[in-house]
Design an enzyme around this catalytic site. Structure first.
Site, PDB file in Angstrom:
ATOM      1  CG  LEU A  17      -1.924   0.898   1.202  1.00  0.00           C
ATOM      2  CD1 LEU A  17      -2.955   0.763   0.086  1.00  0.00           C
ATOM      3  CD2 LEU A  17      -2.767   0.798   2.511  1.00  0.00           C
ATOM      4  CB  CYS A  99      -3.915  -6.534   4.941  1.00  0.00           C
ATOM      5  SG  CYS A  99      -3.694  -4.876   5.596  1.00  0.00           S
ATOM      6  CE  LYS A 138       2.338 -10.820  -0.075  1.00  0.00           C
ATOM      7  NZ  LYS A 138       2.357 -10.499   1.606  1.00  0.00           N
ATOM      8  CG  HIS A 170       4.622 -12.171   5.395  1.00  0.00           C
ATOM      9  ND1 HIS A 170       4.022 -10.869   5.485  1.00  0.00           N
ATOM     10  CD2 HIS A 170       5.562 -12.260   5.999  1.00  0.00           C
ATOM     11  CE1 HIS A 170       5.170 -10.171   5.887  1.00  0.00           C
ATOM     12  NE2 HIS A 170       5.849 -10.873   6.368  1.00  0.00           N
ATOM     13  CG  ASN A 210       6.095 -11.980   1.164  1.00  0.00           C
ATOM     14  OD1 ASN A 210       5.144 -11.489   1.977  1.00  0.00           O
ATOM     15  ND2 ASN A 210       7.136 -11.153   0.712  1.00  0.00           N
ATOM     16  N   GLY A 211       8.718 -12.588   2.756  1.00  0.00           N
ATOM     17  CA  GLY A 211       9.014 -12.285   3.938  1.00  0.00           C
ATOM     18  C   GLY A 211      10.429 -12.321   4.258  1.00  0.00           C
ATOM     19  NE  ARG A 233       6.659  -2.547   3.509  1.00  0.00           N
ATOM     20  CZ  ARG A 233       5.661  -1.480   3.038  1.00  0.00           C
ATOM     21  NH1 ARG A 233       5.901  -0.416   2.942  1.00  0.00           N
ATOM     22  NH2 ARG A 233       4.202  -1.827   3.254  1.00  0.00           N
TER      23      ARG A 233
END
Length: 330
Positions: A17, A99, A138, A170, A210-211, A233
């Site tokens: 986001l 999320c 996800k 994640h 992921n992560g 990120r």
């Protein structure tokens, strides 16, 4: 190479986001021509009711392959979103079950839906029936006290049976009460081993890790045990770090990519955005992370930020920024 080895999800840039808007995606497309890129999460209800649908869905053709990520808990609205993804020529549609924000929880979607695998399955089934696009999910490895390998496997099994073609996992649990989204990205410990074990238990499913993947080397290691590596990120904060991924993951010839090449590649997109009434800063705000760790980087970032935010900033600002980088050999 096999089809699996060349699939775009082998290396992807996670939906984020306020980060993965169309301008950042075009930037990343200069760096990797083959990675799978994701939109920011779009709420299915907003897509259904909004008169801003064009703004929510539009993207540049250079962004392919691109996935539309949606959030929601209403199978009918999510089916509608899946049809829109097809109409707009996305390459896949992804359902956000990861999320943990309070706002998202209030709408009963995101990570809290890991507690309702049957509802998620109904959503995925409705989406799959509405489109021929791949429908992917996800999600986290768990939430709150619903955090065991048995529950994770049961969730994936149920959703896979409804038509999900890939799981982007994640490798952290989410605490829905007490941690904000930023804290949920850092405080719960990374557990790559649990995602790897999930893949071992379900070798026939496509599992993407992921992560905590901070470097190309981390991604190559992840691909030894999982089908895909998704970077979040670290891609936004260090975009040029990933310039070798087309060679390392997709087997393409290596290329010496410079920051100045990225800026030059963005000029046509910037010109089109300005001609449609957009602001230069919409794009340049993503460029401040492009140059790092070299002499003069801070000055270049500060000057670009100052000039690009001025009223009426035009393409010459970006052209000058690229020229400065070329003259510095960057």
């Amino acid at each position: 190479m096999t089809a699996t080895e060349t699939a775009a999800y082998r290396f992807s840039v996670a939906p984020m986001l306020d980060c993965t808007d169309r301008h950042f995606r075009v930037l990343m497309r200069q760096i990797s021509r083959h990675a799978l890129l994701y939109s920011e999460m779009v709420v299915a209800q907003a897509l259904h009711h909004s008169n801003r649908r064009d703004k929510l869905l539009d993207f540049d053709a250079v962004e392919h392959p691109i996935a539309l990520q949606v959030g929601g808990d209403d199978p009918a609205l999510l089916a509608d979103a899946a049809r829109l993804a097809s109409d707009w020529n996305y390459d896949e549609i992804n359902l956000n079950i990861g999320c943990p924000s309070q706002k998202v929880q209030a709408g009963n979607f995101g990570a809290c839906l890991m507690a309702e695998p049957d509802l998620v399955a109904r959503c995925v089934e409705a989406m799959s029936n509405a489109t021929s696009l791949p429908v992917t999910v996800k999600h986290r490895i768990g939430i709150d006290d619903l955090d065991s390998d048995d529950l994770l496997t049961a969730f994936v099994d149920r959703v896979a049976s409804a038509g999900a073609s890939r799981f982007s996992v994640h490798a952290r649990k989410a605490w829905l009460d007490g941690l904000d989204p930023k804290q949920n990205r850092t405080i719960p410990p990374l557990q790559h081993d649990r995602v790897q074990a999930l893949k071992q238990r379900r070798p026939h499913l496509t599992i993407e890790l992921n992560g905590g993947l901070e470097s190309p080397e981390d991604c190559i290691e992840a691909l030894r045990t999982c089908d895909g590596a998704m970077v979040g990120r670290a891609a936004y904060s260090h975009p040029l770090r990933w310039a070798a991924m087309d060679h390392l993951v997709f087997g393409k010839p290596p290329r010496d990519l410079l920051a100045s090449d990225v800026v030059t590649g963005l000029l046509p997109h910037a010109a089109a955005h300005l001609s449609s009434g957009g602001r230069l800063w919409d794009l340049c705000r993503h460029l401040v992370q492009l140059v790092e760790g070299v002499r003069g980087a801070r000055h270049w970032r500060r000057e670009l930020g100052d000039r690009a935010q001025r009223p009426g900033a035009d393409l010459t600002v970006l052209e000058e920024a690229g020229r400065q980088l070329r003259e510095a050999g960057l």
